[in-house]
Design an enzyme around this catalytic site. Structure first.
Site, PDB file in Angstrom:
ATOM      1  N   THR A  12       6.729   3.861  -5.002  1.00  0.00           N
ATOM      2  CA  THR A  12       7.443   3.808  -6.283  1.00  0.00           C
ATOM      3  C   THR A  12       8.930   3.568  -6.093  1.00  0.00           C
ATOM      4  O   THR A  12       9.561   2.883  -6.902  1.00  0.00           O
ATOM      5  CB  THR A  12       7.221   5.116  -7.063  1.00  0.00           C
ATOM      6  OG1 THR A  12       5.834   5.253  -7.354  1.00  0.00           O
ATOM      7  CG2 THR A  12       8.010   5.131  -8.364  1.00  0.00           C
ATOM      8  N   SER A  59       1.336   4.146  -1.764  1.00  0.00           N
ATOM      9  CA  SER A  59       0.861   5.076  -0.733  1.00  0.00           C
ATOM     10  C   SER A  59      -0.545   5.600  -0.994  1.00  0.00           C
ATOM     11  O   SER A  59      -1.141   6.224  -0.119  1.00  0.00           O
ATOM     12  CB  SER A  59       1.847   6.239  -0.562  1.00  0.00           C
ATOM     13  OG  SER A  59       1.823   7.114  -1.669  1.00  0.00           O
ATOM     14  N   THR A  92       4.993   8.539  -3.161  1.00  0.00           N
ATOM     15  CA  THR A  92       4.835   9.997  -3.261  1.00  0.00           C
ATOM     16  C   THR A  92       3.386  10.465  -3.275  1.00  0.00           C
ATOM     17  O   THR A  92       3.129  11.649  -3.062  1.00  0.00           O
ATOM     18  CB  THR A  92       5.543  10.540  -4.518  1.00  0.00           C
ATOM     19  OG1 THR A  92       4.937   9.979  -5.684  1.00  0.00           O
ATOM     20  CG2 THR A  92       7.026  10.205  -4.493  1.00  0.00           C
TER      21      THR A  92
END
Length: 259
Positions: A12, A59, A92
């Site tokens: 992000t 991720s 994250t």
């Protein structure tokens, strides 16, 4: 002036959207690590900055092959005597897992600070630049010999002006900028008005910091226990050539008799 290596892996923090009000459904990893560096005013006045980008993904798509690439990169960079610290930008969704793996597998010779963002780079109030700046400050200050509270070299996570030890980190919210917290321990440090204030020290290197890396990591499965959980998943996983199974039990590790 100290030298930092900034490693971009997507996420992000490197995300972009057409609408500045958009904080979901954006394109992750659309911004290069060099553009992330350029977006932080005064960053190059803090340290000499090098950058590299081994991959750029959301991720949630992270695999153990990415970990092996990153561990090799970090180990190689830590062997460079001209380098004072490493900062890694990361999505994250699995940031806490990557932090934990790096904490286990890299020597504590210099600071390694991982950071990310909860809003894409194009969003109003994007938190990425502040998080990257804080991560660099933590990396530069972690081994300050004049500060008796400095935690020393090792893996930290920097988000929302706060540094966390990798072992205690947990993501507790899906969208808020204060999404991360320490599970059962206090944060290691904070940034206050541009200055770093430390609260605790890091322990010794992880148990696998000097272990040679395999070509591929063994498969280990995780089974969460819940009402009406299906015990047949165990046999199915064993048929998938897993080398271990972690049962995440209810209560203090309890589980149904069939499981």
């Amino acid at each position: 002036m100290k030298t930092l290596l900034i490693v971009g892996t997507g996420g992000t923090i490197a995300g972009a959207a057409a609408d500045p009000g958009q904080t979901v459904g954006y394109t992750y990893g659309a911004v290069s690590v060099q553009n992330l560096v350029d977006a932080v005013p005064g960053l190059t006045a803090l340290a000499r900055i090098r950058s590299t980008q081994p991959y750029s993904i959301g991720s949630e798509h992270l695999g153990s092959r990415h970990w092996l690439t990153l561990i090799r990169l970090v180990r190689g960079a830590l062997a460079d005597p001209a380098l004072d610290g490493i900062v890694i930008t990361h999505g994250t969704d699995t940031l806490e897992e990557t932090a934990f793996v790096l904490d286990l597998t890299t020597p504590r010779t210099r600071p390694v600070v991982i950071t990310g963002a909860m809003r894409p780079s194009t969003a109003i109030g994007a938190d990425g630049p502040a998080n990257l700046a804080a991560a660099c400050r933590f990396a530069l200050a972690a081994t300050d010999p004049s500060d008796p509270l400095a935690p020393g070299p090792g893996v930290l996570v920097a988000v929302n002006d706060t540094a966390f030890g990798a072992v205690h980190l947990a993501k507790r919210h899906t969208t808020r900028v204060d999404a991360f917290a320490a599970r059962d321990d206090a944060s290691v440090g904070i940034v206050l008005s541009g200055s770093v204030c430390w609260r605790g020290r890091l322990g010794p290197s992880g148990p696998f910091a000097a272990t040679p890396l395999p070509d591929a990591m063994p498969k280990v499965a995780l089974i969460w226990q819940h009402v009406d959980c299906d015990e047949s998943i165990v046999g199915w996983l064993l048929g998938r050539d897993v080398k271990g199974i972690v049962l995440a039990g209810t209560g203090n590790g309890t589980m149904p008799s069939a499981m």
